[in-house]
Design an enzyme around this catalytic site. Sequence first.
Site, PDB file in Angstrom:
ATOM      1  CB  SER A   1      32.068  82.502  80.796  1.00 20.14           C
ATOM      2  OG  SER A   1      30.945  82.318  79.961  1.00 20.14           O
ATOM      3  N   GLY A   2      31.556  79.126  82.060  1.00 24.45           N
ATOM      4  CA  GLY A   2      31.678  77.724  81.695  1.00 24.45           C
ATOM      5  C   GLY A   2      31.341  77.458  80.250  1.00 24.45           C
ATOM      6  CB  SER A   3      28.269  77.901  78.292  1.00 28.79           C
ATOM      7  OG  SER A   3      27.875  79.258  78.492  1.00 28.79           O
ATOM      8  N   GLY A   4      31.000  79.848  77.983  1.00 30.06           N
ATOM      9  CA  GLY A   4      31.574  80.893  77.145  1.00 30.06           C
ATOM     10  C   GLY A   4      30.536  81.714  76.418  1.00 30.06           C
TER      11      GLY A   4
ATOM     12  CD  GLU B   1      27.985  74.606  88.555  1.00 26.84           C
ATOM     13  OE1 GLU B   1      27.253  75.046  87.664  1.00 26.84           O
ATOM     14  OE2 GLU B   1      27.589  73.798  89.431  1.00 26.84           O
TER      15      GLU B   1
END
Length: 185
Positions: A86-89, A152
Amino acid sequence: MNFDEMYKNILNEHRQVFETLDQSKLQEFMELIINAKRIFLMGVGREGLATRGFAMRLMHMGKETHWVWDDTTPNVQPGDLFIFTSGSGEIGHIHFVAEMAKAAGAKLAVVTGTRTGKTPALADFVLWVPAHVYKGTDKVVPSKQPMGNLFEQTLFVLFDIIVMMLMDTLNISEAAMISRHRNVE
């Protein structure tokens, strides 16, 4: 920018991310994988594509691995490791599934570009990837690439590095991995 400038810039961004990555956290992440009875993985979008590739390689290594979106995914239980990207969390449905997995007794590991997001706050372990990510808020390696490309792309390479390090640590040969590769394609 022309082609030469672009690829050199992208490679330089990756170099900065990998040189900034906390290798002790990487070792801790590998220990979680080694000690997990079963591993479940989830991610969405391009992050999810990298995560799904990682799930495939963990299966090739002989780990019982499940991609959460498959219809054949069993129930999550205590002793399981659930890896989320989850890149942004802050991805709503990932967080919802993380809450359900935690309630079921799984250990949660989040790979993210934003340590302060709500899903990393819920996790038992956070692997922070210091790469520019779409909607991220942490101070990370900036990128001239659009959206979350750097994060990514880094996931694809990082997950492959982790697999290679696990192969060395666990003395798993490429031949053993090939023997587990799907043979009906």
